[in-house]
Scaffold this active site. Structure first.
Site, PDB file in Angstrom:
ATOM      1  N   LYS A   1      -5.474 -15.021  13.171  1.00 41.55           N
ATOM      2  CA  LYS A   1      -5.323 -14.315  11.724  1.00 41.55           C
ATOM      3  C   LYS A   1      -4.178 -13.612  12.143  1.00 41.55           C
ATOM      4  O   LYS A   1      -3.774 -12.628  12.992  1.00 41.55           O
ATOM      5  CB  LYS A   1      -6.773 -13.568  11.331  1.00 41.55           C
ATOM      6  CG  LYS A   1      -7.787 -14.434  11.304  1.00 41.55           C
ATOM      7  CD  LYS A   1      -9.050 -13.367  11.002  1.00 41.55           C
ATOM      8  CE  LYS A   1     -10.155 -14.302  11.203  1.00 41.55           C
ATOM      9  NZ  LYS A   1     -11.363 -13.490  11.329  1.00 41.55           N
TER      10      LYS A   1
ATOM     11  N   ARG B   1     -24.078 -12.601   7.980  1.00 42.72           N
ATOM     12  CA  ARG B   1     -24.089 -12.054   6.619  1.00 42.72           C
ATOM     13  C   ARG B   1     -24.790 -13.054   5.977  1.00 42.72           C
ATOM     14  O   ARG B   1     -25.579 -12.374   4.740  1.00 42.72           O
ATOM     15  CB  ARG B   1     -22.753 -11.834   6.116  1.00 42.72           C
ATOM     16  CG  ARG B   1     -22.010 -10.499   6.684  1.00 42.72           C
ATOM     17  CD  ARG B   1     -20.717 -10.611   6.282  1.00 42.72           C
ATOM     18  NE  ARG B   1     -19.979 -11.682   6.719  1.00 42.72           N
ATOM     19  CZ  ARG B   1     -18.695 -11.953   7.213  1.00 42.72           C
ATOM     20  NH1 ARG B   1     -17.907 -11.103   6.631  1.00 42.72           N
ATOM     21  NH2 ARG B   1     -18.102 -13.029   7.512  1.00 42.72           N
TER      22      ARG B   1
ATOM     23  N   SER C   1     -13.746  -7.483   6.321  1.00 44.43           N
ATOM     24  CA  SER C   1     -12.463  -6.823   6.308  1.00 44.43           C
ATOM     25  C   SER C   1     -11.619  -7.074   5.572  1.00 44.43           C
ATOM     26  O   SER C   1     -10.613  -6.527   4.851  1.00 44.43           O
ATOM     27  CB  SER C   1     -11.920  -6.897   7.845  1.00 44.43           C
ATOM     28  OG  SER C   1     -12.777  -6.444   8.845  1.00 44.43           O
TER      29      SER C   1
ATOM     30  N   HIS D   1     -19.655  -4.086   9.814  1.00 41.66           N
ATOM     31  CA  HIS D   1     -19.620  -3.813  11.606  1.00 41.66           C
ATOM     32  C   HIS D   1     -20.263  -2.764  12.166  1.00 41.66           C
ATOM     33  O   HIS D   1     -20.963  -3.001  13.072  1.00 41.66           O
ATOM     34  CB  HIS D   1     -18.136  -3.474  11.907  1.00 41.66           C
ATOM     35  CG  HIS D   1     -17.143  -4.716  11.525  1.00 41.66           C
ATOM     36  ND1 HIS D   1     -16.135  -4.419  10.937  1.00 41.66           N
ATOM     37  CD2 HIS D   1     -17.272  -6.171  11.771  1.00 41.66           C
ATOM     38  CE1 HIS D   1     -15.545  -5.735  10.582  1.00 41.66           C
ATOM     39  NE2 HIS D   1     -16.084  -6.619  11.254  1.00 41.66           N
TER      40      HIS D   1
HETATM   41  O1  PNS Z   1     -14.152 -10.758  13.504  1.00 44.77           O
HETATM   42  P1  PNS Z   1     -13.963 -12.179  14.090  1.00 44.77           P
HETATM   43  O2  PNS Z   1     -12.411 -12.749  13.640  1.00 44.77           O
HETATM   44  O3  PNS Z   1     -14.750 -12.964  13.296  1.00 44.77           O
HETATM   45  O4  PNS Z   1     -14.105 -12.484  15.374  1.00 44.77           O
HETATM   46  C1  PNS Z   1     -14.018 -13.738  15.806  1.00 44.77           C
HETATM   47  C2  PNS Z   1     -13.955 -13.678  17.621  1.00 44.77           C
HETATM   48  C3  PNS Z   1     -12.743 -13.049  17.877  1.00 44.77           C
HETATM   49  C4  PNS Z   1     -15.136 -13.080  17.988  1.00 44.77           C
HETATM   50  C5  PNS Z   1     -13.771 -15.276  17.993  1.00 44.77           C
HETATM   51  O5  PNS Z   1     -12.669 -15.873  17.348  1.00 44.77           O
HETATM   52  C6  PNS Z   1     -13.559 -15.229  19.565  1.00 44.77           C
HETATM   53  O6  PNS Z   1     -14.452 -15.133  20.226  1.00 44.77           O
HETATM   54  N1  PNS Z   1     -12.480 -15.459  19.926  1.00 44.77           N
HETATM   55  C7  PNS Z   1     -12.014 -15.764  21.213  1.00 44.77           C
HETATM   56  C8  PNS Z   1     -11.708 -17.044  21.768  1.00 44.77           C
HETATM   57  C9  PNS Z   1     -13.060 -17.812  22.154  1.00 44.77           C
HETATM   58  O7  PNS Z   1     -13.688 -17.363  23.249  1.00 44.77           O
HETATM   59  N2  PNS Z   1     -13.615 -18.654  21.064  1.00 44.77           N
HETATM   60  C10 PNS Z   1     -15.147 -19.361  21.313  1.00 44.77           C
HETATM   61  C11 PNS Z   1     -15.272 -20.395  22.115  1.00 44.77           C
HETATM   62  S1  PNS Z   1     -14.718 -21.898  21.831  1.00 44.77           S
END
Ligand code: PNS
Length: 169
Positions: A48, A97, A135, A24
């Site tokens: 999660k 990644r 993570s 990150h």
């Molecule tokens: O670190 P992560 O868990 O891969 O992050 C994922 C995250 C939080 C960036 C993603 O799940 C997200 O944007 N969640 C908010 C809900 C949303 O806007 N989803 C995308 C549109 S459908």
């Protein structure tokens, strides 16, 4: 006539950050070199089950990004794109990644584009030395007392040690 360029660029780096890793930090630091302001934001409504509370994740992020004056830490719930618009962001930055990340990220970027086409998604390839890092992997290694010094900053390693050495309730 060409459209005027943004005079002040604001990028959002969203994620669960449970906890923040060197992978990150690689993306955050490179975004901080490119954009005027970078808002690193913790998703509070992730499906999660997190190890760290939102406040703990924000505190760790603040500790490990303090050297970049244009990086701020925040959290959000609901749709990322609405949060990004409310914060006046131009760009959402995501790290990739491996090809396996791409399909899901493309779907999210396309959904976000459909919801608000003024905000772009930028993808950055994670430094190859962190391509396996997540993570979840860090938590798995830390849970069984494996070495994590090369994977996360000291403050995060200490926080993981405290979590996993705390008596379970
Ligand atoms: O670190 P992560 O868990 O891969 O992050 C994922 C995250 C939080 C960036 C993603 O799940 C997200 O944007 N969640 C908010 C809900 C949303 O806007 N989803 C995308 C549109 S459908």
């Amino acid at each position: 006539m060409s459209k005027p360029k943004h005079e002040y660029t604001v990028a959002i780096c969203p994620g669960s950050f449970d906890p923040v890793t060197f992978g990150h930090l690689d993306i955050i630091s490179r975004a901080a070199d490119i954009f005027d302001k970078v808002i690193v934001t913790v998703a509070t409504n992730s499906s999660k089950q997190p190890l760290f509370t939102v406040d703990e994740r924000k505190q760790l992020l603040a500790d490990v990004t303090s050297r970049w004056p244009n990086v701020v830490i925040d959290s959000f719930s609901g749709l990322l794109i609405n949060y990004a618009a409310a914060r006046g962001a131009n760009v959402i930055v995501k790290g990739l990644r491996a090809v396996s990340d791409f399909e899901y990220e493309l779907q999210m970027a396309s959904a976000n584009h459909k919801l608000n086409e003024k905000i772009e998604t930028f993808f950055m390839m994670t430094n190859p030395k962190f391509s396996y890092l997540s993570s979840s992997i860090v938590k798995e290694i830390a849970r069984y007392n494996g070495p994590i010094a090369d994977l996360v900053p000291d403050a995060v390693a200490e926080a993981l040690l405290r979590k996993f050495s705390a008596p379970s309730t």
